[in-house]
Enzyme design. Structure first.
Site, PDB file in Angstrom:
ATOM      1  N   ARG A 178     -36.591  10.840  25.245  1.00  0.00           N
ATOM      2  CA  ARG A 178     -35.387  10.293  26.028  1.00  0.00           C
ATOM      3  C   ARG A 178     -35.847  10.370  27.468  1.00  0.00           C
ATOM      4  NH1 ARG A 178     -31.838  13.512  22.432  1.00  0.00           N
ATOM      5  NH2 ARG A 178     -31.584  15.286  24.053  1.00  0.00           N
ATOM      6  N   ARG A 204     -29.276  24.310  36.785  1.00  0.00           N
ATOM      7  CA  ARG A 204     -28.939  23.540  37.305  1.00  0.00           C
ATOM      8  C   ARG A 204     -28.033  23.808  38.317  1.00  0.00           C
ATOM      9  NH1 ARG A 204     -26.943  17.704  34.277  1.00  0.00           N
ATOM     10  NH2 ARG A 204     -25.348  18.869  33.159  1.00  0.00           N
ATOM     11  N   TYR A 214     -26.089  14.518  19.100  1.00  0.00           N
ATOM     12  CA  TYR A 214     -25.935  14.196  20.658  1.00  0.00           C
ATOM     13  C   TYR A 214     -25.474  12.906  20.766  1.00  0.00           C
ATOM     14  CZ  TYR A 214     -26.598  14.554  25.466  1.00  0.00           C
ATOM     15  OH  TYR A 214     -26.256  14.397  26.886  1.00  0.00           O
TER      16      TYR A 214
END
Length: 384
Positions: free
Chosen positions: A173, A279, A348
């Protein structure tokens, strides 16, 4: 014939189906166990800074689907927004996804596109002909240096697993570009709702025939009160986890408020082990058309989902397939219940895919109602 329908969950999946069915004249009750609508897309103004906060983590809308884009724009104004992610590794800042600037910075080169492509091909491990794992895929296509700098440790922090344990499909992806395009997504339509996602979902649900029950869990034994039930919760929870809990990752957020600009960008990934978080997201930068003196950041940590946690990412390892197959079989034997969304199908899904599938589920239900035919447990096969 008008149907009496229950929808479990007031996120995008449930809200879109409720909207379509109510518009067609059916009576819909939406049950939401949380105290708010919009699911994990829920957004609200921070009381201290007035920044619009993505409470369950950032959501950037991106799609190539014309129907979905037109649908969401019926319920609110979408402002232009491009997600330009930065990554810190070994005390240096780079752009993601990997592009020509990343390659030239990382290797201290001035490659042109064709030169960079040839160079990266030479870095790849040609002995790996058919990548099976995440690690295989990375080593084959970007080489060990880029893999270890950007993917290896970040993947362990994000998934709690070694890259050699994860399927190659996860890395597929992530694009590699041989130009200076640092737009994280490549879709035709990209944007951010001017007034937040909660306002969008609120308008989607604002249709005669829809009743929303907040802070109201729905029990499977209540399904007999309705002609049909659409369930967007975890598929294993519907069946009381009788074959064990399907594994998810969940997220913890450490909230940091400050004045001014904390990091100068919406998203910065921390790819090495120097920091425990994956992050930092600075939410004021998700609404660049607004001006705020204060700022609010999320330091994001990923861990295994436990009972009582909010499930975010289905892990879907090969070893989990047998367990999932058991729940799919139970669902297919469950009359008048359709399983929807990320949790209901254990997949997902980005927001646009969620909305597209919800529209298709509604289309299917309306067709079945017209033909007096049974509605299937799944419109999209979760095992595909």
């Amino acid at each position: 014939m008008k149907k009496n329908v229950a929808i479990i969950g007031a996120g995008f999946s449930g809200a879109v189906i409720a909207h379509q069915l109510a518009k067609a004249g059916h009576q819909v009750e939406v049950f939401e166990s949380r105290s708010h609508i919009a699911g994990n897309c829920y957004s609200e103004r921070d009381a201290e800074t007035s920044v619009m906060v993505h409470v369950y983590g950032p959501h950037i809308f991106h799609t190539d689907n014309e129907r979905v884009w037109k649908f969401v724009n019926e319920f609110g104004e979408f402002m232009p927004f491009v997600n330009r992610v930065k990554a810190i590794t070994n005390d240096r800042v780079f752009t993601l996804p990997i592009n020509l600037l990343t390659i030239n910075q990382f290797f201290n080169k001035t490659f042109r596109p064709a030169e960079a492509q040839q160079f990266l091909a030479e870095q790849g491990d040609k002995t790996i002909e058919n990548p099976v794992t995440f690690e295989d895929q990375a080593l084959r296509f970007v080489g060990r240096d880029l893999y270890e700098a950007f993917f290896k440790t970040y993947t362990v922090k994000q998934w709690g697993l070694q890259p050699s344990e994860l399927p190659a499909s996860i890395l597929k992806r992530l694009p590699v570009r041989f130009n200076y395009d640092d737009n994280y997504f490549s879709h035709k339509y990209q944007g951010m709702p001017k007034d937040g996602y909660t306002a969008i979902v609120e308008k989607i649900l604002n249709v005669p025939g829809i009743t929303v029950h907040l802070s109201t869990p729905f029990k499977p034994e209540q399904k007999g009160d309705y002609d049909h039930v659409f369930y967007s919760g975890p598929i294993d929870a519907w069946f009381g986890h009788r074959d064990g809990r399907l594994p998810y990752r969940t997220l913890d957020f450490e909230v940091h408020r400050d004045q001014g600009d904390y990091q100068g960008n919406a998203v910065i990934n921390y790819c090495d082990s120097a920091k425990p978080y994956t992050r930092i997201t600075e939410h004021k930068h998700f609404s660049p058309w607004e001006q705020h003196e204060g700022t609010l950041c999320y330091f994001e940590y990923s861990r295994q989902c436990e009972e009582g946690d909010t499930p975010y990412y289905p892990i879907r390892l090969a070893r989990d397939k047998v367990q999932l197959e058991k729940y799919v079989k139970l669902a297919q034997d469950e009359p008048n219940v359709t399983f929807i969304g990320r949790l209901g199908t254990y997949r997902y899904l980005d927001m646009d895919v969620t909305i597209d599938e919800a529209l298709k589920v509604a289309d299917k239900f309306l067709a079945c109602a017209t033909e007096n035919a049974p509605m299937p447990a799944f419109v999209i096969d979760p095992l595909a």
